[in-house]
Design a protein around this motif. Structure first.
Motif, PDB file in Angstrom:
ATOM      1  N   ARG A 168      -6.742  -9.140  -9.378  1.00  0.00           N
ATOM      2  CA  ARG A 168      -5.466  -8.761  -8.787  1.00  0.00           C
ATOM      3  C   ARG A 168      -4.992  -9.668  -7.650  1.00  0.00           C
ATOM      4  O   ARG A 168      -3.844 -10.115  -7.606  1.00  0.00           O
ATOM      5  CB  ARG A 168      -5.672  -7.360  -8.216  1.00  0.00           C
ATOM      6  CG  ARG A 168      -4.593  -6.416  -8.523  1.00  0.00           C
ATOM      7  CD  ARG A 168      -4.984  -5.075  -7.903  1.00  0.00           C
ATOM      8  NE  ARG A 168      -3.749  -4.394  -7.629  1.00  0.00           N
ATOM      9  CZ  ARG A 168      -3.431  -3.232  -8.196  1.00  0.00           C
ATOM     10  NH1 ARG A 168      -4.257  -2.630  -9.018  1.00  0.00           N
ATOM     11  NH2 ARG A 168      -2.282  -2.672  -7.913  1.00  0.00           N
ATOM     12  N   ASN A 188       3.352  -2.003  -6.006  1.00  0.00           N
ATOM     13  CA  ASN A 188       2.194  -2.415  -5.203  1.00  0.00           C
ATOM     14  C   ASN A 188       2.684  -3.348  -4.081  1.00  0.00           C
ATOM     15  O   ASN A 188       3.265  -4.400  -4.353  1.00  0.00           O
ATOM     16  CB  ASN A 188       1.179  -3.128  -6.094  1.00  0.00           C
ATOM     17  CG  ASN A 188       0.047  -3.720  -5.272  1.00  0.00           C
ATOM     18  OD1 ASN A 188       0.058  -4.901  -4.960  1.00  0.00           O
ATOM     19  ND2 ASN A 188      -0.896  -2.903  -4.881  1.00  0.00           N
ATOM     20  N   ARG A 230     -14.436  -1.050  -4.822  1.00  0.00           N
ATOM     21  CA  ARG A 230     -14.508  -0.489  -6.170  1.00  0.00           C
ATOM     22  C   ARG A 230     -15.683  -1.114  -6.918  1.00  0.00           C
ATOM     23  O   ARG A 230     -16.046  -2.269  -6.661  1.00  0.00           O
ATOM     24  CB  ARG A 230     -13.207  -0.743  -6.908  1.00  0.00           C
ATOM     25  CG  ARG A 230     -12.091   0.101  -6.299  1.00  0.00           C
ATOM     26  CD  ARG A 230     -10.962   0.274  -7.256  1.00  0.00           C
ATOM     27  NE  ARG A 230     -10.230  -0.958  -7.441  1.00  0.00           N
ATOM     28  CZ  ARG A 230      -9.454  -1.190  -8.479  1.00  0.00           C
ATOM     29  NH1 ARG A 230      -9.349  -0.312  -9.444  1.00  0.00           N
ATOM     30  NH2 ARG A 230      -8.786  -2.317  -8.554  1.00  0.00           N
ATOM     31  N   ASP A 250      -6.316  -1.077  -2.707  1.00  0.00           N
ATOM     32  CA  ASP A 250      -5.375  -2.032  -3.304  1.00  0.00           C
ATOM     33  C   ASP A 250      -3.921  -1.796  -2.908  1.00  0.00           C
ATOM     34  O   ASP A 250      -3.133  -2.725  -2.872  1.00  0.00           O
ATOM     35  CB  ASP A 250      -5.481  -1.979  -4.835  1.00  0.00           C
ATOM     36  CG  ASP A 250      -6.765  -2.635  -5.320  1.00  0.00           C
ATOM     37  OD1 ASP A 250      -7.296  -3.504  -4.599  1.00  0.00           O
ATOM     38  OD2 ASP A 250      -7.239  -2.271  -6.412  1.00  0.00           O
ATOM     39  N   SER A 302      -4.512   5.600  -4.672  1.00  0.00           N
ATOM     40  CA  SER A 302      -4.462   4.196  -5.050  1.00  0.00           C
ATOM     41  C   SER A 302      -5.527   3.994  -6.118  1.00  0.00           C
ATOM     42  O   SER A 302      -6.719   4.143  -5.826  1.00  0.00           O
ATOM     43  CB  SER A 302      -4.741   3.318  -3.824  1.00  0.00           C
ATOM     44  OG  SER A 302      -4.844   1.965  -4.209  1.00  0.00           O
ATOM     45  N   ASN A 303      -5.130   3.721  -7.339  1.00  0.00           N
ATOM     46  CA  ASN A 303      -6.078   3.557  -8.452  1.00  0.00           C
ATOM     47  C   ASN A 303      -7.087   4.705  -8.523  1.00  0.00           C
ATOM     48  O   ASN A 303      -8.284   4.464  -8.615  1.00  0.00           O
ATOM     49  CB  ASN A 303      -6.895   2.271  -8.289  1.00  0.00           C
ATOM     50  CG  ASN A 303      -6.043   1.044  -8.446  1.00  0.00           C
ATOM     51  OD1 ASN A 303      -5.158   1.007  -9.281  1.00  0.00           O
ATOM     52  ND2 ASN A 303      -6.312   0.046  -7.616  1.00  0.00           N
TER      53      ASN A 303
END
Ligand code: B3K
Ligand code: ZN
Length: 856
Positions: A727, A763, A213, A253, A117-118
């Motif tokens: 987001r 997502n 993050r 996320d 994820s990212n």
């Protein structure tokens, strides 16, 4: 029959067999690589029963090596089937099974097992994700201690338990507590911690970290604070202490659900971690607190004591939901929490129970277990525990729970074990009570009254019956705790709350020594998850709304008045004067908690009105329901404009934003007033609030109101521009538009948004925001031309090959299709058939749609 169906073999509770091996120790070694992660496993095993050594293994796992006690096996020594690996080689009583496999996290779009994820590696193993990481007996009754070595250049490397060793490029974690594989977790990424410390009741210090993050640190404080309060609460309320040196929470996320209780390493959807006044609403704060609590409480109810098999899911989920509800009730307002829980229960669980997806709290058969993480297992599972507690009392409940923790610590337990604890702690026979676990459906309870003026005696006559549900025709009587109180005509309480224990299909209860005929306040606190039917006039309800000392029953009176008014308006009547007057009194009663007043002002949702129409034997017309609800809101606003204005102005909060329950309650009252005024002021209040608000709670509500008033274009654009890099806020933006747009335009709005460059549909949060926003707009989803159904079907089919869990979950919006008129049914059936006719459907989606389509 569609191809997928033939591969669908149901799993049956009756087929449970213990695993023939125990695992003394698990050692895992991960060489992380986005495309080719190498996983080596060494399992110290011991045979305890006769039987084959069968491991689960996901289709995407490439097997390189299997060895027993260091000696390589050859492919002739094993058979690999669809999802299993059977080892035929002769095995000593104790041995170490080694395996080496390669997996591709970058290709994992289902977010089950190890995925990316990212750029962050993370895992989700419940229910059956561990098999996509390494061959293993992926079932909850196989419990073992784990030691995990992670090789990676990423700066933060985490797994379950305590850190054992850390050096550049390597970390070793050791979890001393035996656990099932579904609680395994691994995270690796460029993360920052917001940290704290907690000293347990026996004086152990625990390091707490919320990992986010870089840049998100300022939004992680509330989650950390909620964790500390959860740890303290579990010690005080249940005597449960934490049992490791560290507790890590990671925000991710891309996550299929809310959060996951992996031992010592909870992984959370970032939506349930990150909050700041500018980006999160009061509702978000409350959910963060509740879910942080929920996952933490699983450490005892789920992790230390887990489930024998997935049929017992409610053993951990029902209990943990019950515990998180108690926690929120203690942190905030207990009555408001109870009412909100009942609203959710009715909207989601009653709906499930009344439709094709009905199943018992403990199901006996499933095709895909992920389809059974339902409102029935979770929310009704919690209600059942609430009933037990009501029946035996608080002290006995605590004794039973102490016994449960004592007796079953380290076990993979069953509902039978759970009930036996209560029987042993209280001496009660719970045979009949167990029906709450085994029988699906919501009981209908009717109450009539018989007043004997000469004797001063009131008799309450109850009957119960539960409609048939799929696969279960006859429903014997259940034990139903019915909390009642009696009010005298002047509003005084003459008999305080008493719990009547109903065990028969029909049963009378009498109250003697009454001077005058009392008003009965029934099912106080919503003491059982049933539908209560009784004949009450509008003025009786208004009386209860004015005088009931039980906050739930009082709110319920307002709700029923609103519902009956709406039902009459759908049939062409004018809004009920009694209801309007009662609302006016409530609005102006400063003695009532603002949050409670806000709840009483809220009209039933359109979906709830539709259910009430069909319960009364009618066919819901979504457009007429929408029109009636709008008309009633306008009428309330017109009749009470100045009182609403006063509430709106008086409840302005000054000073800096605080997410505490009191402040949130005041905002909710203010916004409830705004929502009503919005029907008559053309969006004026909303526009002013949008321009002036300093917090997301008010801005999001103002934006929703502007969209509903049909004049939000400028603000919708401005909101996007302001938050395009946040987001979670953009998720909200994708949701608010289809949800609040006038139904006739909402499908077009949703289609337009689906083409927006930011509609990153893979997502899960973004997908749920847009698609769920539309399906929650009742009259839009049920548009007469079938466009809402088609929109949903298109997106389910697009999502299914990538992420079957999300597709299956969202498909439940179709579950009420049989309630509507023949023309709508025809359109819904066509959409469902189109799904079923699609080749290669996942078993998740095909099980759901098959059940929904076959609705009687
Ligand atoms: N136990 C998880 C849910 C797992 C869902 C798997 N499809 C979160 C929770 O209930 O706490
Ligand atoms: Zn849970």
């Amino acid at each position: 029959m569609p191809a997928a169906q033939s591969q669908q073999t149901p799993h049956l509770l009756a087929d449970y067999r213990p695993y023939p091996f125990e695992i003394r120790q698990v050692r895992l070694d991960f060489a992380l690589d986005p495309k080719a992660t190498v996983v080596q496993a060494a399992l110290d095993m011991e045979r305890v029963l006769a039987g084959d050594l069968v491991l689960d293994i996901g289709a995407g796992v490439i097997l390189h090596r299997l060895a027993v006690d260091g000696v390589d096996l050859t492919p002739a020594d094993w058979t690999r089937a669809a999802e299993t690996l059977t080892i035929h080689a002769a095995l000593p009583a104790r041995f170490t099974l080694q395996s080496e496999v390669t997996i591709d996290p970058s290709a994992n779009t289902a977010f089950e097992g190890l995925y990316l994820s990212n750029g962050m590696f993370c895992t989700q193993c419940e229910a059956e994700g561990f098999r996509h990481i390494t061959p293993y007996p992926d079932r909850p009754d196989v419990m073992a201690p784990f030691e995990v070595t992670i090789h990676s250049d990423l700066p933060v490397l985490l797994s379950n338990g305590n850190p054992l060793r850390e050096e550049p490029g390597l970390a070793v974690w050791q979890d001393p507590w035996k656990k099932p594989a579904y609680l395994f977790a691994l995270v690796a990424g460029d993360l920052r911690a917001v940290s704290g410390e907690f000293t347990t009741m026996s004086g152990q210090s625990v390091d707490l970290n919320v990992w986010v993050r870089p840049g998100d640190e300022p939004r992680a404080g509330y989650a950390l604070d909620s964790l500390i309060r959860s740890m303290k609460w579990d010690e005080e309320a249940y005597g449960r202490e934490y049992d490791l040196d560290v507790f890590n929470i990671v925000a991710v996320d891309d996550f299929n659900m809310g959060a996951m209780e992996n031992k010592g390493l909870n992984i959370f959807n970032s939506k349930l971690v990150l909050a700041s006044p500018e980006t999160a609403t009061d509702g978000d704060y409350e959910r963060i607190e509740g879910v942080i609590g929920h996952e933490y409480f699983h450490n005892w109810t789920g992790n230390r004591i887990t489930c024998r098999d997935w049929f017992q899911l409610c053993l951990k989920e029902g209990l943990t939901v019950f515990r998180d509800q108690q926690f929120t009730a203690d942190m905030r307002s207990a009555p408001v929490k109870r009412i909100n829980d009942v609203l959710t229960l009715r909207a989601r669980q009653f709906r499930e129970d009344q439709g094709p997806l009905a199943h018992p709290v403990r199901p006996e058969s499933y095709i895909e277990i992920n389809n059974f993480y339902t409102a029935t297992v979770y929310e009704k599972g919690a209600e059942v525990i609430g009933m037990l507690k009501t029946l035996i009392g608080d002290d006995s409940y605590r004794r039973a729970l102490d016994l449960y923790f004592d007796r079953h610590d380290g076990d993979a337990a069953t509902i039978e074990d759970w009930l036996k604890v209560f029987e042993d702690a209280t001496g009660r026979d719970l045979t009949q009570f167990k029906r709450w676990y085994t029988d699906a459906g919501t009981p209908i309870l009717t109450m009539t009254e018989d007043w004997d003026a000469d004797a001063g005696r009131l008799t309450l006559r109850f009957t119960q019956s539960t409609p048939p549900t799929p696969g279960q025709q006859d429903k014997p009587a259940r034990v139903i705790p019915i909390a009642v109180g009696l009010l005298s005509p002047n509003g005084d309480e003459v008999v305080p709350t008493t719990v009547l224990e109903m065990t028969e299909a029909a049963q009378d209860f009498t109250f003697d020594g009454l001077a005058t005929r009392p008003m009965v306040s029934a099912l106080r606190g919503f003491s059982a998850p049933v539908v209560l039917k009784r004949d009450l006039s509008a003025s009786d309800r208004a009386f209860l709304l004015a005088h009931d000392t039980d906050p739930f029953a009082r709110w319920e009176a307002a709700r029923e008045l609103a519902r009956d008014t709406l039902l009459a308006m759908i049939r062409g009547a004018a809004p009920d004067a009694e209801y309007l007057a009662a609302i006016g009194r409530l609005l102006a009663d400063p003695a009532l908690d603002p949050a409670y007043r806000a709840l009483c002002l809220k009209l039933p949702a359109e979906e709830e009105i539709a259910t009430a129409v069909s319960d009364a034997g009618g066919v819901p017309d979504p457009d007429a329901i929408h029109a009636a609800r709008e008309a009633l809101a306008s009428e309330i606003a017109r009749s009470h404009q100045s009182a609403l204005e006063a509430v709106y102005q008086d409840s302005v909060l000054t000073g800096s934003f605080s997410p505490d329950a009191d402040s949130a309650g005041k905002r909710s009252l203010r916004l409830a007033a705004l929502g009503l005024l919005n029907h008559i002021d053309g969006g004026e209040h909303a526009a002013a609030l949008y321009a002036s608000a300093n917090n997301m709670t008010e801005r999001a509500a103002a934006l929703a109101a502007l969209i509903a008033a049909g004049r939000g274009d400028t603000e919708v654009k401005a909101f996007y521009n302001e938050f395009k890099n946040v987001r979670l806020v953009i998720d909200m933006w994708f949701m608010l538009q289809p949800l609040n747009t006038e139904p006739a335009q909402a499908v077009a709005v949703a289609r337009g948004l689906a083409a927006h460059p930011d509609f990153d549909w893979k997502n899960p949060n973004r997908f749920r925001a847009l698609i769920g926003g539309l399906t929650a707009n009742h009259a839009a989803f049920h548009a007469a031309d079938g466009s809402g159904y088609d929109f949903l079907a298109d997106w389910l089919l697009k999502m299914d090959p990538l992420n079957p869990q999300i597709a299956a979950r969202m498909s439940s919006a179709f579950d009420s299709w049989r309630k509507y008129d023949p023309a709508r049914q025809e359109k819904a059936r066509a959409a469902l058939d189109r799904i079923l006719a699609t080749p290669k459907l996942s078993k998740n989606l095909s099980e759901m749609v098959t059940r929904i389509r076959n609705a009687a």
